[in-house]
Design a protein around this motif. Structure first.
Motif, PDB file in Angstrom:
ATOM      1  N   ILE A 178     -32.562  30.935  -7.490  1.00 30.87           N
ATOM      2  CA  ILE A 178     -33.669  30.124  -7.358  1.00 30.87           C
ATOM      3  C   ILE A 178     -34.150  30.241  -8.751  1.00 30.87           C
ATOM      4  O   ILE A 178     -34.498  29.310  -9.642  1.00 30.87           O
ATOM      5  N   ARG A 179     -34.344  31.579  -9.367  1.00 31.89           N
ATOM      6  CA  ARG A 179     -34.854  31.668 -10.447  1.00 31.89           C
ATOM      7  C   ARG A 179     -34.237  31.151 -11.641  1.00 31.89           C
ATOM      8  O   ARG A 179     -34.565  30.486 -12.632  1.00 31.89           O
ATOM      9  N   LEU A 180     -32.749  31.343 -11.587  1.00 31.36           N
ATOM     10  CA  LEU A 180     -31.892  30.627 -12.686  1.00 31.36           C
ATOM     11  C   LEU A 180     -32.058  29.127 -12.614  1.00 31.36           C
ATOM     12  O   LEU A 180     -32.151  28.486 -13.775  1.00 31.36           O
ATOM     13  N   ALA A 181     -32.161  28.597 -11.590  1.00 34.85           N
ATOM     14  CA  ALA A 181     -32.252  27.150 -11.196  1.00 34.85           C
ATOM     15  C   ALA A 181     -33.614  26.637 -11.996  1.00 34.85           C
ATOM     16  O   ALA A 181     -33.527  25.734 -12.649  1.00 34.85           O
ATOM     17  N   MET A 182     -34.650  27.539 -12.025  1.00 31.28           N
ATOM     18  CA  MET A 182     -35.715  27.185 -12.511  1.00 31.28           C
ATOM     19  C   MET A 182     -35.808  27.471 -14.008  1.00 31.28           C
ATOM     20  O   MET A 182     -36.532  26.521 -14.853  1.00 31.28           O
ATOM     21  N   LEU A 183     -34.945  28.408 -14.441  1.00 36.76           N
ATOM     22  CA  LEU A 183     -34.866  28.646 -16.058  1.00 36.76           C
ATOM     23  C   LEU A 183     -34.000  27.757 -16.770  1.00 36.76           C
ATOM     24  O   LEU A 183     -33.930  27.859 -18.169  1.00 36.76           O
ATOM     25  N   GLY A 184     -33.354  27.005 -15.977  1.00 34.11           N
ATOM     26  CA  GLY A 184     -32.282  26.102 -16.717  1.00 34.11           C
ATOM     27  C   GLY A 184     -32.906  24.907 -17.290  1.00 34.11           C
ATOM     28  O   GLY A 184     -32.245  24.171 -18.184  1.00 34.11           O
ATOM     29  N   SER A 185     -34.126  24.540 -17.064  1.00 32.16           N
ATOM     30  CA  SER A 185     -35.056  23.595 -17.562  1.00 32.16           C
ATOM     31  C   SER A 185     -35.870  24.234 -18.666  1.00 32.16           C
ATOM     32  O   SER A 185     -36.472  25.114 -18.116  1.00 32.16           O
ATOM     33  N   ASP A 221     -27.944  19.867  -5.721  1.00 33.38           N
ATOM     34  CA  ASP A 221     -26.626  20.192  -6.694  1.00 33.38           C
ATOM     35  C   ASP A 221     -27.462  21.413  -7.567  1.00 33.38           C
ATOM     36  O   ASP A 221     -26.606  22.159  -8.330  1.00 33.38           O
ATOM     37  N   LEU A 222     -28.757  21.432  -7.794  1.00 31.00           N
ATOM     38  CA  LEU A 222     -28.979  22.426  -8.928  1.00 31.00           C
ATOM     39  C   LEU A 222     -28.944  23.745  -8.306  1.00 31.00           C
ATOM     40  O   LEU A 222     -28.569  24.649  -9.141  1.00 31.00           O
ATOM     41  N   ILE A 223     -29.259  23.763  -7.001  1.00 25.65           N
ATOM     42  CA  ILE A 223     -28.949  25.035  -6.273  1.00 25.65           C
ATOM     43  C   ILE A 223     -27.299  25.387  -6.434  1.00 25.65           C
ATOM     44  O   ILE A 223     -27.052  26.720  -6.655  1.00 25.65           O
ATOM     45  N   SER A 224     -26.622  24.474  -5.932  1.00 25.93           N
ATOM     46  CA  SER A 224     -25.357  25.133  -5.679  1.00 25.93           C
ATOM     47  C   SER A 224     -24.480  25.222  -7.120  1.00 25.93           C
ATOM     48  O   SER A 224     -23.754  26.142  -7.231  1.00 25.93           O
ATOM     49  N   GLN A 225     -24.774  24.742  -8.104  1.00 16.31           N
ATOM     50  CA  GLN A 225     -24.505  25.037  -9.536  1.00 16.31           C
ATOM     51  C   GLN A 225     -25.063  26.462  -9.841  1.00 16.31           C
ATOM     52  O   GLN A 225     -24.220  27.172 -10.351  1.00 16.31           O
ATOM     53  N   SER A 226     -26.442  26.630  -9.591  1.00 16.38           N
ATOM     54  CA  SER A 226     -27.106  27.952  -9.796  1.00 16.38           C
ATOM     55  C   SER A 226     -26.164  28.965  -9.029  1.00 16.38           C
ATOM     56  O   SER A 226     -26.093  30.235  -9.701  1.00 16.38           O
ATOM     57  N   THR A 227     -25.783  28.901  -7.939  1.00 17.51           N
ATOM     58  CA  THR A 227     -24.998  29.742  -6.949  1.00 17.51           C
ATOM     59  C   THR A 227     -23.807  30.237  -7.718  1.00 17.51           C
ATOM     60  O   THR A 227     -23.417  31.350  -7.683  1.00 17.51           O
ATOM     61  N   LYS A 228     -22.901  29.105  -8.234  1.00 18.63           N
ATOM     62  CA  LYS A 228     -21.731  29.212  -8.712  1.00 18.63           C
ATOM     63  C   LYS A 228     -21.852  30.006  -9.889  1.00 18.63           C
ATOM     64  O   LYS A 228     -21.070  30.901 -10.324  1.00 18.63           O
ATOM     65  N   THR A 229     -22.982  29.799 -10.643  1.00 16.02           N
ATOM     66  CA  THR A 229     -23.131  30.421 -11.971  1.00 16.02           C
ATOM     67  C   THR A 229     -23.523  31.976 -11.972  1.00 16.02           C
ATOM     68  O   THR A 229     -22.863  32.781 -12.840  1.00 16.02           O
ATOM     69  N   ILE A 230     -24.230  32.316 -10.864  1.00 17.55           N
ATOM     70  CA  ILE A 230     -24.709  33.492 -10.933  1.00 17.55           C
ATOM     71  C   ILE A 230     -23.287  34.340 -10.368  1.00 17.55           C
ATOM     72  O   ILE A 230     -23.356  35.549 -10.750  1.00 17.55           O
ATOM     73  N   ASN A 231     -22.569  33.889  -9.429  1.00 15.71           N
ATOM     74  CA  ASN A 231     -21.372  34.476  -9.118  1.00 15.71           C
ATOM     75  C   ASN A 231     -20.450  34.653 -10.065  1.00 15.71           C
ATOM     76  O   ASN A 231     -19.853  35.754 -10.291  1.00 15.71           O
ATOM     77  N   ASN A 232     -20.223  33.511 -10.921  1.00 20.15           N
ATOM     78  CA  ASN A 232     -19.419  33.811 -12.198  1.00 20.15           C
ATOM     79  C   ASN A 232     -20.150  35.015 -13.133  1.00 20.15           C
ATOM     80  O   ASN A 232     -19.127  35.647 -13.789  1.00 20.15           O
ATOM     81  N   LEU A 233     -21.389  35.050 -13.287  1.00 17.95           N
ATOM     82  CA  LEU A 233     -22.011  36.115 -14.050  1.00 17.95           C
ATOM     83  C   LEU A 233     -21.435  37.500 -13.361  1.00 17.95           C
ATOM     84  O   LEU A 233     -21.230  38.508 -14.015  1.00 17.95           O
ATOM     85  N   TYR A 234     -21.617  37.874 -12.286  1.00 14.65           N
ATOM     86  CA  TYR A 234     -21.232  38.992 -11.580  1.00 14.65           C
ATOM     87  C   TYR A 234     -20.035  39.199 -11.687  1.00 14.65           C
ATOM     88  O   TYR A 234     -19.341  40.159 -11.910  1.00 14.65           O
ATOM     89  N   ASN A 235     -19.057  38.214 -11.333  1.00 16.98           N
ATOM     90  CA  ASN A 235     -17.704  38.631 -11.464  1.00 16.98           C
ATOM     91  C   ASN A 235     -17.155  38.847 -12.922  1.00 16.98           C
ATOM     92  O   ASN A 235     -16.298  39.725 -12.957  1.00 16.98           O
ATOM     93  N   SER A 236     -17.856  38.266 -13.785  1.00 16.55           N
ATOM     94  CA  SER A 236     -17.276  38.690 -15.011  1.00 16.55           C
ATOM     95  C   SER A 236     -17.815  40.329 -15.653  1.00 16.55           C
ATOM     96  O   SER A 236     -17.070  41.117 -16.473  1.00 16.55           O
TER      97      SER A 236
END
Length: 443
Positions: free
Chosen positions: A291-298, A309-324
């Motif tokens: 949720i925090r990432l979704a807020m900071l994206g604007s 969409d905003l939330i599902s995109q943020s979920t993917k992004t957070i997962n990618n960051l942790y996977n990296s």
């Protein structure tokens, strides 16, 4: 060279270099919640924006004192107490607890000072007395009102002219007011309503007065930064500014910072329109970091359109960051992680979080190809932590699935299908595995 920090100042309507009153003591005040119901995500945005700003200020300056108040006396609270048939104190206790719980999950750090309005009634009475003796306030029918005509700068913050503020013919102006823009400093309480004794009879303070008084007591007569949602610019902040200047003979704040509002698809979100999403409901389905990432994206000054969409995109992004950083962060001391220069530069430019995030994502993409993975992981964590992200270890976030016999057999079957070049079958099995939460990367 030391990077300068710039902020958009609502008062001057331009971006300005931030020059503190005292480099050793930066003072920030943001208007906190009125605790009459659970917080909606609009409240969450404001909390996250000013939390991020204070994190950045703390990185740059030694000592930052951040105050965010709790408004625990207000007509909305009195109405809620009648509706829920609970004492005012019970209502405010219940919803303050809820806010604290929500904010913690959104990784919003506690402010250094969290003053409650009801703890400052004596200071408010003194403040009003000062305004009366300065001829900026008058008493009328057990009310005390601020006399807007006594303050020539009124309207400067919001850019409104007093004549534009005149209510139309349909709006009833209370007969105890001299001027239609005059606002309440103290009002009488009915017998069964919460109230305090005062020189003007038993009553309670006006909302605008509360913040001015708490700022004066805890931070001083003039502060560096005053923040809040842009819907507070008028009348709330305009009124705070007027009464503080008239009481202390100093301007209240050097920089006024306002965050844009949150809209659900297309209308401003507010409790009165009943078109709000509660933070606690959102947190049932999503991690606070998402949720925090979704807020900071604007950018904080832009309106934020909230949708699924905003939330599902943020979920993917957070997962990618942790996977990296998967597995690479276990030996890293978080205090050794410094943010990247480009990320800092973006944040020092009026808190440009979308640009800072773009830099963060590009750092995370470099890790897999790099020879010196640990250094890049440290930079990534240092940069993300600065805006309140990547608060967990990757091992806690990336859930290792138990490979059941069923899953192992499917993987074997898929391998055979691939060896036989039967890609249709191998894709079919892969889709079954994905549904079971297993993703296979063929490398």
């Amino acid at each position: 060279a030391k990077m300068e920090l710039t902020l958009y100042n609502s008062y001057s309507r331009k971006k300005e270099q931030f020059i503190p009153i005292d480099h050793k003591r930066i003072t920030v005040y943001a208007c906190g919640p009125t605790v009459y119901g659970p917080g909606h995500i609009g409240n969450g945005r404001s909390a996250i924006v000013f939390d991020t700003l204070t994190r950045v200020l703390r990185y740059k300056f030694k000592n930052v004192i951040y105050a965010r108040n709790i408004t625990d006396i207000d007509d909305k609270i009195i109405n809620a107490s009648n509706e829920e048939n609970l004492d005012v104190y019970e209502i405010t206790k219940k919803y303050t607890k809820q806010y604290h719980k929500d904010f913690k999950k959104l990784k919003v750090l506690s402010p250094d000072i969290e003053p409650f309005a009801t703890d400052h009634i004596n200071e408010m009475i003194n403040f009003i007395n000062e305004l009366i003796s300065n001829k900026n306030a008058y008493i009328s029918e057990s009310h005390v009102l601020f006399d807007v005509s006594s303050f020539s700068e009124y309207g400067k913050l919001s850019g409104r002219k007093i004549k534009d503020m005149m209510p139309g013919s349909r709006v009833q102006v209370a007969d105890y007011k001299k001027g239609s823009s005059d606002f309440i400093l103290w009002k009488p309480s009915a017998e069964n309503e919460i109230g305090w004794e005062s020189p003007w009879g038993r009553g309670r303070p006006g909302w605008h007065l509360e913040c001015s008084t708490m700022i004066k007591k805890h931070l001083g007569e003039i502060i560096d930064i005053h923040g809040g949602g842009e819907d507070l610019t008028f009348p709330h902040h305009e009124n705070e500014l007027a009464q503080s200047k008239c009481c202390n003979n100093k301007k209240l704040a050097n920089y006024w910072v306002h965050n844009g509002l949150l809209r659900i698809e297309d209308s401003k979100m507010s409790k009165s329109l009943k078109n709000y999403i509660l933070i606690k409901d959102l947190l049932e389905d999503h991690d606070g970091e998402v949720i925090r990432l979704a807020m900071l994206g604007s950018h904080y000054r832009q309106p934020l359109i909230w949708n699924e969409d905003l939330i599902s995109q943020s979920t993917k992004t957070i997962n990618n960051l942790y996977n990296s950083i998967n597995g690479l962060d276990k030996d890293i001391n978080l205090n050794d992680c410094e943010p990247d220069e480009k990320v800092l530069k973006a944040l020092y430019d009026d808190l440009n979080t979308p640009k800072a995030l773009a830099e963060i994502f590009s750092i995370s993409k470099k890790i897999s190809k790099s020879q010196n993975k640990l250094e890049i992981v440290k930079t990534l964590i240092g940069s993300a932590n600065l805006i309140g992200l990547l608060n967990y270890r990757s091992s806690d976030k990336i859930v290792k699935k138990e490979l059941t016999k069923e899953i192992k057999d499917l993987i074997k079957e898929r391998k055979i299908a691939r060896e036989n070049k039967d890609y249709k079958e191998s894709d079919r099995i892969r889709d079954i595995l994905i549904k079971l939460g297993i993703e296979i990367n063929d490398t």
